[in-house]
Design an enzyme around this catalytic site. Structure first.
Site, short mmCIF file in Angstrom:
data_model
loop_
_atom_site.label_atom_id
_atom_site.label_comp_id
_atom_site.label_asym_id
_atom_site.label_seq_id
_atom_site.Cartn_x
_atom_site.Cartn_y
_atom_site.Cartn_z
N LYS A 8 0.85 -1.20 0.00
CA LYS A 8 0.00 0.00 0.00
C LYS A 8 0.87 1.24 0.00
CE LYS A 8 0.88 1.27 4.49
NZ LYS A 8 1.50 2.55 4.92
N ASP A 135 -2.93 -1.29 11.14
CA ASP A 135 -3.28 -1.16 9.72
C ASP A 135 -3.63 -2.49 9.07
OD1 ASP A 135 -0.71 -2.11 9.81
OD2 ASP A 135 0.09 -0.76 8.27
#
Length: 277
Positions: A8, A135
């Site tokens: 990401k 996360d």
């Protein structure tokens, strides 16, 4: 079953303050990208035995590995007693701000949910993911998302357009916990751009650049070098670093830019051209 675990980038990251639980309140827009690890999961006989192997010798094999932790939490929460073998092929560098370990953990939960046919909704898997790291829940939803709280409150969204990005990472990494701990006391380096950037109908900003750049000045130099290249529409550090990424203008030659970065900045730079997913 074989699954991919995408990396990401943080297109924006705002740090809003320190929480009473020791974490920081954040608001961030995260996009998965086409750089991926690969995970192969296979059920086998053996009561709750987790056999894990990885092609990267630097990856921890025991309790410290997020894939192993994810498998243990899955079996504990679902009450399954079967064994499983998990093979991880790493392509996402560690300590890069690209979420490799968190993505591996989330993808393991998704794969186990399929292999054992537990049919758990993503929200249930996200609650397991929250036990692993802040996360990890983001990667469960397999979508760009706005994440709030300490990162565990995930609202999937769609980017206005697909972005082509060049990732640049030096040989060193940046510890995430350290970066957040230095956020409040850090100062800006004169001549370095920290403000929001507008490009491709998107705003780019990262509040963690201030503490990280103060100690790792080379990352600030990388960002400013990228912003001075004609092919680059925006440049930003991802997460807590140490990856700095460039969002490229249409028709740009990303490979040529990567070659130039190595020549002018550091011949040992790790580079990767990819797209947002």
């Amino acid at each position: 079953m074989q699954v991919i675990a995408p990396a990401k980038i943080n297109l924006s990251l705002r740090v809003l303050g320190r929480r009473t639980d020791g974490f920081h309140e954040i608001e961030t827009l995260i996009a998965p990208i086409s750089l991926c690890d690969k995970i192969k999961v296979e059920q086998h006989s053996g009561r709750q035995k987790i056999a894990f192997r990885c092609d990267d010798p630097s990856v921890p094999k025991g309790e410290d590995n997020l894939v192993v932790r994810a498998a243990k939490i899955f079996f504990k929460e679902t009450k399954f007693s079967s064994g499983v073998s998990i093979e991880l092929k790493k392509r996402i560098p560690p300590g890069a701000g690209l979420g490799g370990g968190s993505s591996d953990a989330a993808s393991t939960l998704l794969a186990l949910n399929e292999v054992f046919e537990t049919n758990l909704p993503r929200e249930a898997l996200a609650r397991m993911a929250e036990m692993i790291g802040s996360d990890v829940p983001f990667f469960v939803f397999q979508s760009a998302a706005v994440c709030k709280g300490r990162g565990e409150l995930v609202s999937p969204t769609r980017l206005r357009k697909q972005l082509t990005v060049l990732l640049l990472k030096p040989e060193f990494g940046v510890p995430t916990q350290w970066a957040y701990s230095r956020w409040r006391e850090s100062r800006e380096i004169p001549g370095v751009s920290y403000g929001g950037q507008q490009f491709a109908q998107q705003s780019f900003v990262n509040d963690l650049e201030r503490p990280v750049f103060e100690k790792f000045v080379f990352l600030a130099e990388m960002k400013m070098w990228l912003l001075n290249q004609a092919e680059v529409g925006a440049a930003l550090m991802s997460g807590s670093g140490s990856t700095v990424f460039a969002v490229l203008r249409d028709e740009s030659n990303a490979d040529r830019l990567a070659t130039r970065a190595k020549k002018e900045m550091d011949p040992e730079l790790w580079t990767c051209v990819c797209n947002t997913r």
